[in-house]
Design a protein around this motif. Structure first.
Motif, PDB file in Angstrom:
ATOM      1  N   ILE A   1       0.619  -1.124  -0.266  1.00 11.04           N
ATOM      2  CA  ILE A   1      -0.068   0.228   0.154  1.00 11.04           C
ATOM      3  C   ILE A   1       0.997   1.134  -0.016  1.00 11.04           C
ATOM      4  O   ILE A   1       1.528   1.703   0.790  1.00 11.04           O
TER       5      ILE A   1
ATOM      6  N   ARG B   1       0.014   4.413  -1.597  1.00  9.41           N
ATOM      7  CA  ARG B   1      -1.256   5.431  -1.751  1.00  9.41           C
ATOM      8  C   ARG B   1      -1.438   6.754  -0.620  1.00  9.41           C
ATOM      9  O   ARG B   1      -0.942   6.204   0.349  1.00  9.41           O
TER      10      ARG B   1
ATOM     11  N   GLN C   1      -6.513   3.721   1.842  1.00  9.68           N
ATOM     12  CA  GLN C   1      -5.796   2.877   0.768  1.00  9.68           C
ATOM     13  C   GLN C   1      -6.362   1.375   1.004  1.00  9.68           C
ATOM     14  O   GLN C   1      -5.870   1.002  -0.562  1.00  9.68           O
TER      15      GLN C   1
END
Length: 259
Positions: free
Chosen positions: A4, A6, A13
């Motif tokens: 993850i 982002r 996320q």
């Protein structure tokens, strides 16, 4: 494990990653979502993060949580019931609706007196607080289990001119249409449909899953002079049923010759 990387809160996320998996088909419609422990391992996050992500997707309508069974990807299949909205009339003057006989009443109809609101007054072309007869029905289609809420609202001034209507305002629409025509009214209809999120009582009565909109149908019966005579409202889950209409072309008004 999926990384993850982002921006945004961590649960957002994770929700975005699960959403992508659903939309891409990696998590198929009607399939059981991986368990919390599996999602924690897959995305290397904590249990609260997974729970918040699933809650977000549930609010979006992508996931159904079935108690004791887990989280399932919501199906994208077609609604199970098609509701035909056309009106026919027999040679004997009886009105017939294609779906008129499929509905059973889930409970006793409720008859009451009420008043126009801003919305119902607009449809009936009446001021607010005008007196109405109201009738509420909770209907169910035994073949599919689809539930619907049906309401009729009849202005006192209309019912006063038809004794049977004033005495029995909770009759089904086909009977009301016949009484109106027997009283000399030539009927026409207009209908509008809008989607909205349900109110709490609507969600309970219709037994809707999370994040499921309803279709709210408003049909106004008019006299030949376009005066509204009464209003019908039909509400049901947009995941369960769809509407079908027969459309015919109106005659174009004759053009006036230039002088």
């Amino acid at each position: 494990m999926s990384e993850i990387q982002r921006p945004g809160a961590l649960y957002q996320q994770v929700a975005a990653a699960i959403r992508e998996a659903i939309l891409s088909g990696a998590f198929a419609p009607d399939s059981l979502l991986p368990s919390e422990a599996q999602l924690m391992a897959r995305y290397d996050v904590s249990r609260p993060t997974v729970r918040n992500a699933v809650a977000a997707l549930r609010a979006e309508g992508l996931i159904d949580v079935r108690h004791g069974k887990g989280s399932f990807v919501r199906s994208s299949r077609q609604p199970v019931l098609t509701i035909e909205r056309r009106i026919s009339r027999t040679a004997e003057g009886k009105f017939v609706m294609p779906n008129g006989d499929i509905w059973q009443e889930a409970e006793e109809p409720s008859t009451y007196r009420t008043h126009t609101t801003k919305d119902t007054g607009r449809l009936l072309q009446l001021d607010e607080e005008e007196a109405l007869f109201g009738c509420d029905r909770l209907l169910i289609d035994p073949g599919t289990g689809t539930r619907a809420m049906h309401r009729t609202l009849i202005p006192f001034e209309v019912a006063d001119g038809i004794p049977m209507l004033a005495e029995e305002p909770c009759k089904r629409p086909a009977a009301i249409y016949r009484w109106l025509t027997e009283d000399g009214h030539k009927l026409t209809w207009t209908e509008t449909v809008r989607a909205r999120m349900p109110l709490p009582d609507e969600r309970t009565a219709l037994k809707l899953p999370d994040a499921t909109p309803i279709l709210h149908v408003a049909r106004v019966t008019h006299d030949s002079d376009d005066r509204p005579l009464f209003l019908e409202e039909l509400r049901f889950g947009a995941d369960r049923a769809e509407l079908a209409y027969r459309i015919t072309a109106d005659k174009e008004p004759a053009r006036r010759a230039r002088a």
